[in-house]
Design a protein around this motif. Structure first.
Motif, PDB file in Angstrom:
ATOM      1  N   ARG A  15      10.217  -1.971   6.743  1.00  0.00           N
ATOM      2  CA  ARG A  15       9.589  -1.377   5.519  1.00  0.00           C
ATOM      3  C   ARG A  15       9.147  -2.630   4.652  1.00  0.00           C
ATOM      4  O   ARG A  15       9.834  -3.525   4.289  1.00  0.00           O
ATOM      5  N   VAL A  43      -6.797  -4.136   4.426  1.00  0.00           N
ATOM      6  CA  VAL A  43      -6.032  -2.791   5.169  1.00  0.00           C
ATOM      7  C   VAL A  43      -6.361  -2.920   6.604  1.00  0.00           C
ATOM      8  O   VAL A  43      -5.322  -2.643   7.492  1.00  0.00           O
ATOM      9  N   MET A  78      -3.712  -3.934   9.486  1.00  0.00           N
ATOM     10  CA  MET A  78      -3.553  -3.296  10.562  1.00  0.00           C
ATOM     11  C   MET A  78      -3.739  -3.758  12.127  1.00  0.00           C
ATOM     12  O   MET A  78      -3.077  -3.850  12.969  1.00  0.00           O
ATOM     13  N   GLU A 138       6.729   0.533   8.137  1.00  0.00           N
ATOM     14  CA  GLU A 138       6.300   1.533   7.148  1.00  0.00           C
ATOM     15  C   GLU A 138       5.889   0.558   6.120  1.00  0.00           C
ATOM     16  O   GLU A 138       6.631   0.081   5.446  1.00  0.00           O
ATOM     17  N   ILE A 139       4.571   0.837   6.030  1.00  0.00           N
ATOM     18  CA  ILE A 139       3.982  -0.109   4.945  1.00  0.00           C
ATOM     19  C   ILE A 139       3.718   0.734   3.634  1.00  0.00           C
ATOM     20  O   ILE A 139       3.152   1.822   3.964  1.00  0.00           O
ATOM     21  N   ASP A 140       4.000   0.303   2.570  1.00  0.00           N
ATOM     22  CA  ASP A 140       3.880   1.091   1.125  1.00  0.00           C
ATOM     23  C   ASP A 140       2.561   0.269   0.695  1.00  0.00           C
ATOM     24  O   ASP A 140       3.170  -0.797   0.028  1.00  0.00           O
ATOM     25  N   TYR A 141       1.490   0.589   0.782  1.00  0.00           N
ATOM     26  CA  TYR A 141       0.432  -0.346   0.325  1.00  0.00           C
ATOM     27  C   TYR A 141      -0.174   0.168  -0.769  1.00  0.00           C
ATOM     28  O   TYR A 141      -0.852   1.405  -0.681  1.00  0.00           O
ATOM     29  N   HIS A 149      -9.385   0.964  13.800  1.00  0.00           N
ATOM     30  CA  HIS A 149      -8.677   0.936  12.436  1.00  0.00           C
ATOM     31  C   HIS A 149      -9.786   1.319  11.345  1.00  0.00           C
ATOM     32  O   HIS A 149      -9.508   1.625  10.302  1.00  0.00           O
ATOM     33  N   GLN A 204      -2.088   8.830   4.288  1.00  0.00           N
ATOM     34  CA  GLN A 204      -1.284   8.527   5.483  1.00  0.00           C
ATOM     35  C   GLN A 204      -1.920   8.056   6.606  1.00  0.00           C
ATOM     36  O   GLN A 204      -2.656   8.709   6.990  1.00  0.00           O
ATOM     37  N   THR A 234       2.884   3.059  10.311  1.00  0.00           N
ATOM     38  CA  THR A 234       2.334   3.692   9.396  1.00  0.00           C
ATOM     39  C   THR A 234       1.839   2.995   8.100  1.00  0.00           C
ATOM     40  O   THR A 234       2.805   1.994   7.765  1.00  0.00           O
ATOM     41  N   VAL A 235       0.902   3.284   7.650  1.00  0.00           N
ATOM     42  CA  VAL A 235       0.632   2.617   6.265  1.00  0.00           C
ATOM     43  C   VAL A 235       0.298   4.087   5.003  1.00  0.00           C
ATOM     44  O   VAL A 235      -0.502   4.884   5.457  1.00  0.00           O
ATOM     45  N   LEU A 269      -1.114   4.608   2.209  1.00  0.00           N
ATOM     46  CA  LEU A 269      -2.103   3.961   1.399  1.00  0.00           C
ATOM     47  C   LEU A 269      -2.423   4.658   0.273  1.00  0.00           C
ATOM     48  O   LEU A 269      -2.494   5.949  -0.045  1.00  0.00           O
TER      49      LEU A 269
END
Length: 234
Positions: free
Chosen positions: A49, A63, A67, A79-82, A112, A134, A141-142, A144
């Motif tokens: 994460r 982004v 990816m 798991e990317i919290d962008y 992408h 998402q 996953t990102v 976004l």
């Protein structure tokens, strides 16, 4: 500077990217210099994460580059919290047209671009504040989340500090507000210990503002016309 009309940000009289392949530039300056893929791969497979912050969403190329880089590096289960911000959001069709500059680069990039463009098209950018989507890929996953509004407000509204920051809000000469000391200090305050910051500009004032915010800053390799970039660690 003669800028193709579709690449011009009219608010700052500046282009959204200024190299032949801005995906490779982004991968070097932001993802590579901050070792994003390596950091994720060093984590346990069930705990990969990372929280990333970006100043200046623009056309979403960072982004897409992120990816691409994660998938090419063989990262899985990330798991990317962008969290990004955009004061002057592009219409979805124009954003897709700008990203279309990179179509044909690879099947991975094309896929992408489609995912990011579809996620962005589902956002009502006329409404200020957070908008989320998402995105799932081979890397993981990102999540976004784009904040429509001012960058300082976005940083203040973050739910948690960031592991990495990508600073990409046009040049300090064209958009000085994006690089002001108050904002750089806020970015520093929203960075975890050991977190990183990367940016294309090597302007002295930006470096000094980031150092004052608590980052240890050094020059690192750029790409193309950008021979050097900045990297920092909190």
């Amino acid at each position: 500077m003669d800028i193709p009309p579709h690449l011009l940000n009219e608010h700052y009289d500046d282009r959204y990217f200024d190299v032949l392949d801005a995906i490779d530039e982004a991968r070097q300056i932001y993802i590579g210099n901050s070792s994003i893929a390596a950091r994720l791969k060093s984590m346990p497979p069930n705990a990969r994460r990372m929280a990333i912050g970006e100043t200046g969403f623009g056309a979403g190329r960072l982004v897409v580059a992120l990816m691409d880089a994660l998938e090419d590096a063989g990262v899985e289960g990330a798991e990317i919290d962008y969290r990004s911000v955009e004061l002057h959001p592009l219409p979805a069709r124009r954003m897709e047209a700008i990203l279309g500059e990179f179509r044909g680069r690879s099947d991975t990039t094309d896929r992408h671009i489609n995912l990011v463009a579809a996620a962005y098209a589902g956002i009502d950018t006329s409404i200020p504040g957070w908008h989320g989507a998402q995105i799932a890929g081979g890397f993981g996953t990102v999540a976004l989340n784009i904040y429509i509004g001012e960058a300082l407000d976005m940083v203040a509204a973050l739910p948690a500090p960031r592991d990495a920051w990508f600073l990409d809000g046009h040049s300090p000469k064209k958009n000085p507000q994006m690089w002001r000391a108050e904002l750089m200090w806020a970015v520093g305050g929203a960075t975890k210990a050991g977190g990183t910051v990367t940016t294309f500009t090597v302007a002295g004032q930006v470096r000094r503002n980031l150092e004052a915010a608590g980052f240890s800053i050094e020059k690192v390799p750029g790409r193309g016309v950008k021979k050097e970039a900045l990297y920092g660690i909190m």
